[in-house]
Design a protein around this motif. Structure first.
Motif, PDB file in Angstrom:
ATOM      1  N   GLU A 147       0.816  -1.273   0.003  1.00  0.00           N
ATOM      2  CA  GLU A 147       0.072   0.061  -0.131  1.00  0.00           C
ATOM      3  C   GLU A 147       0.768   1.328   0.059  1.00  0.00           C
ATOM      4  O   GLU A 147       2.081   1.453   0.299  1.00  0.00           O
ATOM      5  N   LEU A 148       0.233   2.384  -0.341  1.00  0.00           N
ATOM      6  CA  LEU A 148       0.933   3.667  -0.424  1.00  0.00           C
ATOM      7  C   LEU A 148      -0.111   4.571  -0.006  1.00  0.00           C
ATOM      8  O   LEU A 148      -1.114   4.801  -0.550  1.00  0.00           O
ATOM      9  N   LYS A 149       0.041   5.317   1.137  1.00  0.00           N
ATOM     10  CA  LYS A 149      -1.252   5.881   1.839  1.00  0.00           C
ATOM     11  C   LYS A 149      -0.414   7.444   2.060  1.00  0.00           C
ATOM     12  O   LYS A 149       0.631   7.653   2.626  1.00  0.00           O
ATOM     13  N   VAL A 150      -1.064   8.565   1.753  1.00  0.00           N
ATOM     14  CA  VAL A 150      -0.939   9.944   2.114  1.00  0.00           C
ATOM     15  C   VAL A 150      -1.669  10.055   3.472  1.00  0.00           C
ATOM     16  O   VAL A 150      -2.869  10.263   3.474  1.00  0.00           O
ATOM     17  N   VAL A 151      -0.687  10.361   4.319  1.00  0.00           N
ATOM     18  CA  VAL A 151      -1.091  10.692   5.616  1.00  0.00           C
ATOM     19  C   VAL A 151      -1.351  12.067   5.808  1.00  0.00           C
ATOM     20  O   VAL A 151      -2.219  12.544   6.373  1.00  0.00           O
ATOM     21  N   ARG A 152      -0.354  12.711   5.567  1.00  0.00           N
ATOM     22  CA  ARG A 152      -0.441  14.317   5.313  1.00  0.00           C
ATOM     23  C   ARG A 152      -0.052  15.095   4.084  1.00  0.00           C
ATOM     24  O   ARG A 152       1.034  14.258   3.419  1.00  0.00           O
ATOM     25  N   ARG A 153      -0.571  16.042   3.530  1.00  0.00           N
ATOM     26  CA  ARG A 153      -0.098  16.693   2.384  1.00  0.00           C
ATOM     27  C   ARG A 153       0.933  17.766   2.765  1.00  0.00           C
ATOM     28  O   ARG A 153       0.671  18.377   3.580  1.00  0.00           O
ATOM     29  N   GLY A 154       1.800  17.999   1.905  1.00  0.00           N
ATOM     30  CA  GLY A 154       2.835  19.122   1.954  1.00  0.00           C
ATOM     31  C   GLY A 154       3.307  19.539   0.599  1.00  0.00           C
ATOM     32  O   GLY A 154       3.642  18.749  -0.104  1.00  0.00           O
ATOM     33  N   MET A 155       2.876  20.950   0.435  1.00  0.00           N
ATOM     34  CA  MET A 155       3.445  21.607  -0.633  1.00  0.00           C
ATOM     35  C   MET A 155       4.678  22.342  -0.527  1.00  0.00           C
ATOM     36  O   MET A 155       4.894  22.870   0.403  1.00  0.00           O
ATOM     37  N   PRO A 156       5.511  22.399  -1.851  1.00  0.00           N
ATOM     38  CA  PRO A 156       6.643  23.318  -1.594  1.00  0.00           C
ATOM     39  C   PRO A 156       6.309  24.761  -1.320  1.00  0.00           C
ATOM     40  O   PRO A 156       5.132  24.980  -1.578  1.00  0.00           O
ATOM     41  N   PRO A 157       7.147  25.510  -0.701  1.00  0.00           N
ATOM     42  CA  PRO A 157       8.592  25.096  -0.199  1.00  0.00           C
ATOM     43  C   PRO A 157       8.680  24.808   1.123  1.00  0.00           C
ATOM     44  O   PRO A 157       9.737  24.016   1.364  1.00  0.00           O
ATOM     45  N   GLY A 236      -1.249  25.713  -1.094  1.00  0.00           N
ATOM     46  CA  GLY A 236      -1.316  25.321  -2.578  1.00  0.00           C
ATOM     47  C   GLY A 236      -2.514  24.362  -3.116  1.00  0.00           C
ATOM     48  O   GLY A 236      -3.393  24.014  -2.074  1.00  0.00           O
ATOM     49  N   PHE A 237      -2.553  24.098  -4.207  1.00  0.00           N
ATOM     50  CA  PHE A 237      -3.678  23.049  -4.602  1.00  0.00           C
ATOM     51  C   PHE A 237      -3.270  22.333  -5.976  1.00  0.00           C
ATOM     52  O   PHE A 237      -2.214  23.166  -6.716  1.00  0.00           O
ATOM     53  N   GLY A 238      -3.914  21.466  -6.340  1.00  0.00           N
ATOM     54  CA  GLY A 238      -3.416  20.886  -7.541  1.00  0.00           C
ATOM     55  C   GLY A 238      -4.388  19.710  -8.107  1.00  0.00           C
ATOM     56  O   GLY A 238      -5.546  19.499  -7.454  1.00  0.00           O
ATOM     57  N   LEU A 239      -4.072  19.008  -9.262  1.00  0.00           N
ATOM     58  CA  LEU A 239      -5.103  18.007  -9.573  1.00  0.00           C
ATOM     59  C   LEU A 239      -4.179  16.807 -10.263  1.00  0.00           C
ATOM     60  O   LEU A 239      -3.305  17.221 -10.922  1.00  0.00           O
ATOM     61  N   GLN A 260       4.451  28.772  -3.091  1.00  0.00           N
ATOM     62  CA  GLN A 260       4.200  30.376  -2.440  1.00  0.00           C
ATOM     63  C   GLN A 260       5.517  31.303  -2.713  1.00  0.00           C
ATOM     64  O   GLN A 260       6.463  30.769  -2.216  1.00  0.00           O
ATOM     65  N   GLY A 261       5.193  32.357  -3.281  1.00  0.00           N
ATOM     66  CA  GLY A 261       6.405  33.220  -3.307  1.00  0.00           C
ATOM     67  C   GLY A 261       7.211  33.117  -4.626  1.00  0.00           C
ATOM     68  O   GLY A 261       8.156  33.655  -4.813  1.00  0.00           O
TER      69      GLY A 261
END
Length: 318
Positions: A147-157, A236-239, A260-261
């Protein structure tokens, strides 16, 4: 064993992964030797540390300027590992290589990776989950612990994301015959937003559907809005979009907003439309494996039996 010698920083991951699988030591010289800032980058050093954690008895030597690397691979050990990835590249950068190595460990691998889950450079965790895992299953790498599970999301930077990946051990790979991609059956996707209005994800979904609805009715795009601790440190956001065919082929496309920035602000409507067009482009290219997983499929074929597997690919990606 005879040591292989290379020059330059290109294909660093592939060289180290293949060195680990074949057990041959490698020496890489002139890593960005003419750069103003010569030597290995922080994210590459982080990748080498990750290899050191999942192997037993590896010998790694780096000269003072970081322009020469000697790597003598140890045994692929596996087990439970935690690793903080460098935020300059996303977790996908590290995961792509782990997918190549994980099935051949001594003990089943269970790893927690922390860092950036979605960025504009590397394949995101969502896309790898939707396309690389089904591909590995075709080769017989499957089980409850896969399995591959996203526990938390993190966007750069800032990063701050967390991903759990576990994979069972397989000694022998099943040969595959992937020569007919089939017709597109359905499209699934995930629109995520962190530290911005949840409405952003809905706007992305509407604009993507405005293009894809012309082709196929069976479209479902989830919205994933993470709050509080689970949303990482940067907005951030994305698709991510995945098209599935009648023969079980998965083709993917994805886009993320600018960090950001950095750069101009991206409109959710533009992002959704552009991502839909990228998916149509990927479908047009065809093949039974999408552009992100071509090298993974070819590697697994090489490690399987000789002259049995066949895979049809679209134009080769860089």
């Amino acid at each position: 064993a005879h040591c292989l010698s290379y020059a330059g920083c290109n294909f660093l991951r592939q060289r180290l992964v293949l060195s680990t699988l074949s057990g041959r030591p490698v020496k890489i010289r002139k890593i960005r030797a003419r750069d103003d800032n010569p030597g290995l980058r922080d994210f590459e050093a982080s990748f080498i540390r990750l290899l050191d954690k999942i192997t037993n008895g590896s010998r790694i030597e780096i000269n003072q300027t970081g322009t020469t690397l000697y790597y003598q691979p140890g045994l692929l050990y596996g087990g439970s590992v935690e690793h903080d990835c460098n935020v300059l590249r996303s977790i996908g950068y590290y995961l792509e290589s782990l997918l190549c190595l994980a099935p051949f460990m001594k003990h089943p691998l269970r790893i927690v990776l922390r860092g950036v889950t979605n960025d504009q450079v590397d394949p995101s965790v969502d896309v790898l989950k939707a396309t690389a895992l089904p591909l590995l299953k075709q080769f017989g790498i499957d089980g409850e612990s896969f399995e591959l599970k996203v526990v938390r999301r993190g966007m750069p930077p800032g990063g701050g994301g967390e991903v759990l990946f576990s994979c069972p051990v397989r000694k022998v790979l099943r040969p595959v015959q992937l020569t007919d991609p089939g017709k597109i059956r359905r499209i699934r996707g995930i629109a995520y937003s962190v530290r911005v209005s949840p409405q952003m994800a809905n706007r992305v979904v509407d604009s993507a559907r405005s293009i894809l609805n012309k082709f196929i009715p069976d479209i479902y795009i989830y919205t994933d809005h993470m709050k509080g601790v689970n949303s990482g440190k940067s907005p951030g956001f994305g698709l991510s979009l995945v098209a599935e065919t009648t023969n079980g082929t998965f083709l993917s496309a994805e886009l993320a907003s600018n960090p950001q920035g950095q750069g101009a602000a991206v409109l959710p409507e533009d992002l959704g439309r552009n991502c839909a067009k990228l998916l149509l482009e990927e479908i047009y290219r065809g093949g039974c494996v999408d552009s992100t997983n071509q090298s993974l499929a070819l590697l697994l074929m090489t490690l399987g039996q000789q002259d049995v597997s066949k895979v049809l690919l679209g134009p080769l990606s860089p």
